[in-house]
Design an enzyme around this catalytic site. Sequence first.
Site, PDB file in Angstrom:
ATOM      1  N   LYS A 185      -9.792   5.610   6.990  1.00 37.51           N
ATOM      2  CA  LYS A 185      -8.885   6.341   6.107  1.00 37.51           C
ATOM      3  C   LYS A 185      -8.847   5.713   4.719  1.00 37.51           C
ATOM      4  O   LYS A 185      -8.722   4.487   4.583  1.00 37.51           O
ATOM      5  CB  LYS A 185      -7.462   6.366   6.684  1.00 37.51           C
ATOM      6  CG  LYS A 185      -6.482   7.152   5.803  1.00 37.51           C
ATOM      7  CD  LYS A 185      -5.055   7.070   6.319  1.00 37.51           C
ATOM      8  CE  LYS A 185      -4.108   7.818   5.386  1.00 37.51           C
ATOM      9  NZ  LYS A 185      -2.701   7.613   5.747  1.00 37.51           N
ATOM     10  N   HIS A 198      -5.146   2.039   0.886  1.00 37.61           N
ATOM     11  CA  HIS A 198      -4.452   2.873  -0.086  1.00 37.61           C
ATOM     12  C   HIS A 198      -4.429   2.187  -1.453  1.00 37.61           C
ATOM     13  O   HIS A 198      -4.128   0.997  -1.541  1.00 37.61           O
ATOM     14  CB  HIS A 198      -3.006   3.133   0.351  1.00 37.61           C
ATOM     15  CG  HIS A 198      -2.898   3.903   1.623  1.00 37.61           C
ATOM     16  ND1 HIS A 198      -3.246   3.365   2.854  1.00 37.61           N
ATOM     17  CD2 HIS A 198      -2.483   5.182   1.868  1.00 37.61           C
ATOM     18  CE1 HIS A 198      -3.053   4.283   3.795  1.00 37.61           C
ATOM     19  NE2 HIS A 198      -2.588   5.387   3.220  1.00 37.61           N
ATOM     20  N   GLU A 201       0.824  -1.209   0.000  1.00 38.30           N
ATOM     21  CA  GLU A 201       0.000   0.000   0.000  1.00 38.30           C
ATOM     22  C   GLU A 201       0.860   1.262   0.000  1.00 38.30           C
ATOM     23  O   GLU A 201       0.534   2.265   0.625  1.00 38.30           O
ATOM     24  CB  GLU A 201      -0.974  -0.016   1.178  1.00 38.30           C
ATOM     25  CG  GLU A 201      -1.975  -1.160   1.093  1.00 38.30           C
ATOM     26  CD  GLU A 201      -3.232  -0.928   1.914  1.00 38.30           C
ATOM     27  OE1 GLU A 201      -3.481   0.217   2.325  1.00 38.30           O
ATOM     28  OE2 GLU A 201      -3.968  -1.905   2.124  1.00 38.30           O
TER      29      GLU A 201
END
Length: 247
Positions: free
Chosen positions: A165, A138, A83
């Site tokens: 996130k 991510h 990520e």
Amino acid sequence: MYIKNLELKNGLPKICIPLIAKNKEELKTEINTLKDIYYDLIEWRIDHYEKVEEESELLEALELIRQELPDCVLLVTFRTIYEGGNTITKRYADIYRGLIKTHQIDLIDVEFSRGDELFTEILKLSHHHHVGVIASYHDFSQTPSKKEMMACFEKMKTLQADIFKLAVMPKSIEDVLALLEVTYKANKLFTQPIITMSMSKLGFITRATGELFGSAVTFGSGKEASAPGQISAEQLRQLLLLMHEGL
């Protein structure tokens, strides 16, 4: 939500500065650069640390951070190479377990793609030691569809993460707008703080408009950037204040 005396989700987005030192000497230098810089919390990116596999070295580094920054809200992140991180290790969970038990950290970033079982184990241990958990995802290759990004947040809620996130790579302005729309909707839908960013220069605007769209934290560099499109914390602070004045 409060972490120590820091309130997330309300007011200006909180500025987080990453520490990306490779060793204790670099860590001291990085910490010294923070003296004249505004920030709300610090992220220690342990994936950059050369001796991350050596528990004693890592604990000494953590002690150094706490000696120099005793009151700061400290987020610890092991960003794997999958990520966008700097390294990979089979001891991902073991390293986190050791740091959580020190009672010296406030937040921990866990890649929720590591699997439900591992994520849940780390979350339970973190909560037992009063450490908040950020579930992070991510994608450095693309911006998923709006449906996929919302599903990602729904999964984070199911896993009972404290903060959600999402960081993605845009290929067009439409991708940036999609991320902002999802951020706005997620912030309204969930009680948990949302952190989002569209990376690279193309997505730069997402780092400065959190107060408008609902991203609770934004990342600015101290000595050196830790992600594509990241600007200095000082520049970021000015942009956030200008945006706040215009709202």
